[in-house]
Design a protein around this motif. Structure first.
Motif, short mmCIF file in Angstrom:
data_model
loop_
_atom_site.label_atom_id
_atom_site.label_comp_id
_atom_site.label_asym_id
_atom_site.label_seq_id
_atom_site.Cartn_x
_atom_site.Cartn_y
_atom_site.Cartn_z
N GLY A 59 35.48 37.66 38.72
CA GLY A 59 34.96 37.26 39.48
C GLY A 59 36.14 36.42 40.07
O GLY A 59 36.39 36.49 41.65
N GLY A 62 39.12 37.86 41.07
CA GLY A 62 39.07 38.76 42.67
C GLY A 62 39.10 39.96 42.19
O GLY A 62 39.42 40.84 42.91
N GLY A 64 36.23 41.27 42.04
CA GLY A 64 35.09 41.65 42.71
C GLY A 64 35.42 43.43 43.59
O GLY A 64 34.67 43.81 43.61
N ALA A 65 36.65 42.81 44.01
CA ALA A 65 36.69 44.32 44.34
C ALA A 65 37.10 45.08 44.77
O ALA A 65 36.82 46.35 45.11
CB ALA A 65 38.53 43.56 45.60
N LEU A 136 30.70 39.63 41.76
CA LEU A 136 31.11 39.84 42.76
C LEU A 136 30.41 38.46 43.44
O LEU A 136 30.64 37.55 44.29
CB LEU A 136 29.75 40.62 42.99
N PHE A 137 29.24 38.16 43.09
CA PHE A 137 28.78 37.18 43.41
C PHE A 137 28.63 35.96 43.08
O PHE A 137 29.04 35.22 44.21
CB PHE A 137 26.45 37.03 43.13
N GLY A 139 31.54 35.16 41.21
CA GLY A 139 33.39 35.07 41.91
C GLY A 139 33.95 34.79 42.54
O GLY A 139 34.00 33.72 43.32
N SER A 140 33.14 35.64 43.89
CA SER A 140 32.54 35.01 45.22
C SER A 140 32.48 33.90 46.16
O SER A 140 33.39 33.05 46.31
CB SER A 140 31.71 35.65 46.05
N ASN A 143 35.19 30.85 44.61
CA ASN A 143 35.93 31.28 45.13
C ASN A 143 35.73 30.27 46.68
O ASN A 143 37.67 30.39 47.42
CB ASN A 143 36.73 32.89 45.55
N GLN A 144 34.90 29.73 47.20
CA GLN A 144 34.65 29.46 48.51
C GLN A 144 34.87 27.44 47.82
O GLN A 144 34.77 26.67 49.04
CB GLN A 144 32.91 29.48 48.63
N ARG A 150 37.82 25.90 42.20
CA ARG A 150 37.22 27.34 41.79
C ARG A 150 36.69 27.48 39.95
O ARG A 150 35.75 27.69 39.86
CB ARG A 150 37.73 28.13 41.81
#
Length: 207
Positions: A59, A62, A64-65, A136-137, A139-140, A143-144, A150
């Motif tokens: 995640g 990246g 997740g995409a 997805l969750f 990982g996103s 990355n913030q 991170r």
């Protein structure tokens, strides 16, 4: 120090909030822990924690995409996972109807290491929600935190997974006196059956 510890703490709390819930994986680890099968618990705990680590890392990188862009793969995982959960839930329901005391259950055909490992892998990797929660969750959110922070955040989330599964697997043995009675096993297996069947039906119908 604050720029590293704060993201790690936030990652720990966020990861813990996601995994501390009644689910198929937790129910399986809990039952093994109560049965006191020490030869089996450690590999299962390691599998669950390492799997979370791999998914969280993907995640953060990246991936997740790519998961979001592969709906066909997620459908296959959802169907297979639903079938697995439903079958396991039916077995738990049968145990609830025919409960045994802890001593009897431990003496009769204990779960082998290979079976436990395969089951733990199935509960982890055949659950579509694990990809949404971790890749997805988590990982996103990771990355913030910034390019360096991170990874501290991801490390905190992984630590939460290790602490939770180790505590659940090895701490569950404290409940063994309670589960020396068949009635306690009946309640536990009934709850496990409800959780497994509910999750399986939810996956099967895409709810």
């Amino acid at each position: 120090m604050t720029t590293t510890l704060l993201p790690a703490l936030l990652g720990f709390l966020t990861g813990l909030s996601l995994i501390v819930a009644i689910g198929a994986q937790n129910a399986f680890v809990l039952r093994l822990g109560i049965e006191g099968r020490s030869r089996v618990i450690l590999p299962v705990v390691v599998i669950c924690a390492v799997s979370d680590g791999v998914l969280i890392t993907l995640g953060v990188l990246g991936i997740g995409a790519l998961v979001a862009a592969a709906p066909a793969v997620m459908v296959v995982i959802r169907v297979v996972g639903a079938g697995f959960l439903i079958v396991y839930g039916l077995f738990a329901a049968r145990r609830a109807l025919r409960p045994t005391a802890l001593v009897t259950a431990a003496a009769a055909a204990p779960t082998g290491l290979r079976t436990a490992v395969v089951t733990a892998l199935a509960f982890t990797w055949l659950n579509p929600h694990v990809y949404l929660d971790t890749i997805l969750f988590l990982g996103s959110v990771a990355n913030q935190q910034g390019p360096d922070e991170r990874w501290w955040w991801a490390g905190g989330a992984l630590l939460a997974s290790c602490v939770w599964f180790a505590g659940l697997g090895f701490g569950a043995r404290l409940l063994r006196p309670v589960f020396a009675r068949p009635a306690a096993w009946r309640v536990l297996d009934a709850l496990i059956a409800l959780v497994m069947l509910a999750l399986g039906l939810r996956l099967a119908f895409g709810l």
